[in-house]
Design an enzyme around this catalytic site. Structure first.
Site, PDB file in Angstrom:
ATOM      1  N   HIS A   1      33.021  49.906  45.494  1.00  0.00           N
ATOM      2  CA  HIS A   1      32.877  48.497  45.121  1.00  0.00           C
ATOM      3  C   HIS A   1      32.587  47.606  46.329  1.00  0.00           C
ATOM      4  CE1 HIS A   1      33.321  47.788  40.900  1.00  0.00           C
ATOM      5  NE2 HIS A   1      34.339  48.615  40.808  1.00  0.00           N
TER       6      HIS A   1
ATOM      7  N   HIS B   1      64.371   7.770  23.073  1.00  0.00           N
ATOM      8  CA  HIS B   1      64.312   9.074  22.401  1.00  0.00           C
ATOM      9  C   HIS B   1      65.390   9.147  21.318  1.00  0.00           C
ATOM     10  CE1 HIS B   1      61.751  10.198  25.734  1.00  0.00           C
ATOM     11  NE2 HIS B   1      61.569  11.407  25.237  1.00  0.00           N
TER      12      HIS B   1
ATOM     13  N   GLN C   1      36.314  53.543  43.051  1.00  0.00           N
ATOM     14  CA  GLN C   1      36.874  52.267  43.488  1.00  0.00           C
ATOM     15  C   GLN C   1      36.345  51.894  44.873  1.00  0.00           C
ATOM     16  OE1 GLN C   1      38.082  48.982  43.095  1.00  0.00           O
ATOM     17  NE2 GLN C   1      38.934  50.219  41.463  1.00  0.00           N
TER      18      GLN C   1
ATOM     19  N   GLU D   1      45.824  46.702  40.243  1.00  0.00           N
ATOM     20  CA  GLU D   1      44.909  46.286  39.170  1.00  0.00           C
ATOM     21  C   GLU D   1      44.681  47.453  38.194  1.00  0.00           C
ATOM     22  OE1 GLU D   1      40.954  45.707  40.557  1.00  0.00           O
ATOM     23  OE2 GLU D   1      40.293  44.613  38.766  1.00  0.00           O
TER      24      GLU D   1
ATOM     25  N   ASP E   1      36.100  50.426  32.806  1.00  0.00           N
ATOM     26  CA  ASP E   1      35.184  49.443  33.392  1.00  0.00           C
ATOM     27  C   ASP E   1      34.056  49.104  32.428  1.00  0.00           C
ATOM     28  OD1 ASP E   1      36.591  49.351  35.751  1.00  0.00           O
ATOM     29  OD2 ASP E   1      35.360  50.864  36.760  1.00  0.00           O
TER      30      ASP E   1
END
Lengths: 439, 439
Positions: free
Chosen positions: B263, B420, B260, B327, B361
């Site tokens: 990134h 209506h 991670q 996440e 991923d």
């Protein structure tokens, strides 16, 4: 437009001019500044800011935000039995339709040893906004609180602007009947701001639902973009598109056009038909019915922008409707089941002569919170899904590493993400070493 | 932080300080002006504006937007067999997982004579954005084009920035293999603008998907709010939260944290554990693995904001994780199945020691387009649903008017919407008159 028709008639049997179904391009009002100011004040001063803006914008002096449980409990005293029965029946139908939307999710073994699945989780805390104004829109409470409750949201709060008498009892009754947890007497930008930021009294929610004027719409936008709060969908004026042929009842069609037109002078009303004589009949029905309408002025203004467009056949009508992507689509034509198969872009569809839009607005069971302004091309209306997250899970065994390990390593390396590759490689090597030890 | 740990360790066995899991509040860059300028130029000058901005922003002089079918077809010549095989296997797993998401919808008779149902309709035209930069993110093509194709979208277009050599062949191969219809060599704000506005060459789409830098993110926001174009979800830096206990493999956990961290320097990396000794073991593994990493500098910067938090037990860990709403959530602890039941807020969950994030991923089959920045509290990751509208239909018979007619009339009257009410009343009266005639 000819001879005093309420609805301008355009005959386009030879060529379609797409400008006929273009929505008016409204100038974007500059409301951001006001919204940002209100949100900043709420972040700083909390409840106090809410009282200040309620006085400033709504001209109501108040120092109580939350409606007491007692007041909510006693709301039914102020409603006729007929209205209570109606709300209970509508709620039951809406509940049945949304309970049927609970999706059973099953796991998939995508490769040997790789098990993937999704699980439903309700959004924990949601906020419902119910506008004030001339009429209490308690039907909105049903349309939003019922799927929220069915989804299993832990806390459902509701904000609605106060008037001098407090909050309308029909809204409170609907809230009580559908399991809303807390009701707050605050409206407009400050209500959305309170739900997006949180105050001492009003909790911050994860998603805000509900209609509103241009201030509320802008506030929801800012909440979404700058305050990490999700919203139901973008908003625009309400719309109906009716496709009619000789099998329709012109009086019914006129009544449906008017029920949309009475919403507001910006309501969008479009009639597509395969027959010019029919347009004349519907127009004469429109004039007759319009006369007796309490909201005649509003409906007349909306009809000024409305139009009847005569096409060669129903296939052309449905093609044009898909181009327009109406919020509500009424199919008052023969073989409407076949025609419905060709619907690609629409919010909600009403089939045949007896399926009036107002049935769906209140009590058929479908949701009346629908995409306007062409958003039906990309958005669905509110449903159970609007209150749920579907979280993905995966469980990979040693066998799974053997199945997909190399694939992951090769792809990660090709994307120059070596640590991604290593995370797989270290596991594959661990398994290989273990096997060697065992053998 | 003690003695050169790569990951700062906080012991909060007595009290949790929520500030520990607060995401950094980044100052909002003022990019709107640039985005609006580019969008306005595209509306005015079309393709020409795209070439101008590609030269200005990407320093690439180009006069061809669309990648030819021939170039796409020949892309596989430039890929190793290993990479082609990997893409094909990953695509197959992703396809299986998303095909399993096709929901069977059944009608409900909510009241006698009132039939309501939903039907799936794919969004007709969607756009996929694949960022350029140092590495070709062809995995993103798989994650977005496969569900689009499975949903039945009629046209899938893809934009990706050109480099001097054109477009990376791995992206073209993935596009070809997943049924992308057209590929355009344009990136950044101008790509999003082209898909939101449409040009001579690039068609306007109804929904834009895909990751990107802060310019792309802002452009997607403006497309959503001002150009009636839906987007997949709001974006933020990628995140992982790992819950580990003594049953974990410290080297695996360290590898996952690094995958991670590599990134970007703003990646969010959090480790929750029930045991301080374990934190030390993982930290020493981190130091060891970090040394050999090509993207060591980036990972080290990300780790500066990362933290290990020691809690009393796994229940406290999962509670804090739900608060953070990561996440990616990795459960490297015993009884992870039981722990998974307690997950409320997360994008995608990885169970046990062999389910590394990089599997998801690339190739487990789940979607890697997931909610960051706490959006997991309200949003799901991309799925088949992201490419589908569920349109509601209702068919009401004469019997249905008898069932719900009064309810609709009473509710419409209480909301002061007489037209209506009339739309229902005129039908009820018609039926009553017909019955009288017959009797």
């Amino acid at each position: 437009m000819a001879n005093g028709n309420k609805l301008a008639v355009f005959n386009f049997q030879t060529a379609i001019d797409k400008r006929l179904i273009q929505r008016p391009n409204k100038p974007k009002a500059k409301l951001e500044e006001t919204v940002r100011e209100v949100f900043a004040a709420i972040e700083q001063k909390g409840d106090k800011a809410l009282f200040d803006y309620t006085l400033k914008f709504d001209k109501i002096s108040s120092n109580i935000l939350e409606i007491s449980k007692k007041t909510i409990d006693e709301s039914d005293r102020y409603l006729s039995q007929d209205l209570k029965d109606a709300i209970v029946q509508a709620a039951s139908n809406i509940r049945k339709f949304h309970e049927n939307q609970v999706e059973k999710l099953s796991p998939v073994e995508t490769a040997k040893g790789v098990l993937c699945w999704r699980e439903n989780r309700a959004i924990e805390r949601v906020g419902i906004y119910v506008p004030g104004g001339s009429a209490p829109l308690f039907s909105t409470v049903l349309m939003l609180a019922i799927p929220a409750k069915t989804a299993g949201c832990k806390e459902i709060i509701l904000c609605t602007p106060p008037n001098i008498a407090g909050v309308n009892p029909a809204i409170l009754f609907a809230a009580k009947h559908t399991g809303v947890d807390r009701v707050f007497a605050v409206g407009g930008i400050q209500a959305i701001g309170a739900m997006a930021c949180g105050t001492e009294t009003i909790p911050k929610v994860s998603k805000i639902f509900g209609p509103g004027n241009q201030y509320v719409t802008k506030a929801k936008q800012i909440a979404q973009i700058e305050y990490n709060t999700a919203i139901d969908m973008p908003a625009g004026p309400s719309e109906v598109l009716i496709i009619a042929d000789e099998t329709c009842n012109p009086a019914f069609v006129a009544a449906d056009l008017l029920s949309q037109a009475e919403h507001g002078d910006d309501s969008q009303v479009i009639l597509l038909l395969d027959n010019e004589l029919l347009a004349a009949k519907i127009n004469s029905e429109l004039s007759r019915q319009l006369e007796k309408l309490p909201r005649q002025k509003i409906a007349e203004l909306a009809l000024e922008n409305a139009r009847a467009i005569v096409m060669n056949n129903i296939d052309e009508c449905i093609a044009l409707s898909n181009e327009y992507a109406p919020e509500h689509l009424i199919l008052a034509c023969k073989n409407y089941g076949k025609v419905a198969e060709k619907v690609v872009n629409a919010g909600s569809v009403f089939l045949g002569n007896f399926s009036c839009e107002s049935a769906g607005d209140y009590a058929s069971g479908t949701n009346h919170t629908l995409p306007t302004n062409g958003y039906a091309r990309a958005y669905s209306g509110v449903s159970l899904d609007s209150f749920i997250r579907k979280i993905t899970f995966q469980e990979i065994s040693e066998e799974g590493i053997a199945s997909i390990g190399k694939t992951v390593e090769v792809m990660a390396a090709a994307e120059s993400l070596d640590a991604h590759k290593n995370a797989m490689k270290i596991r594959a090597e661990f398994i290989a070493n273990n096997k060697n030890k065992q053998s």
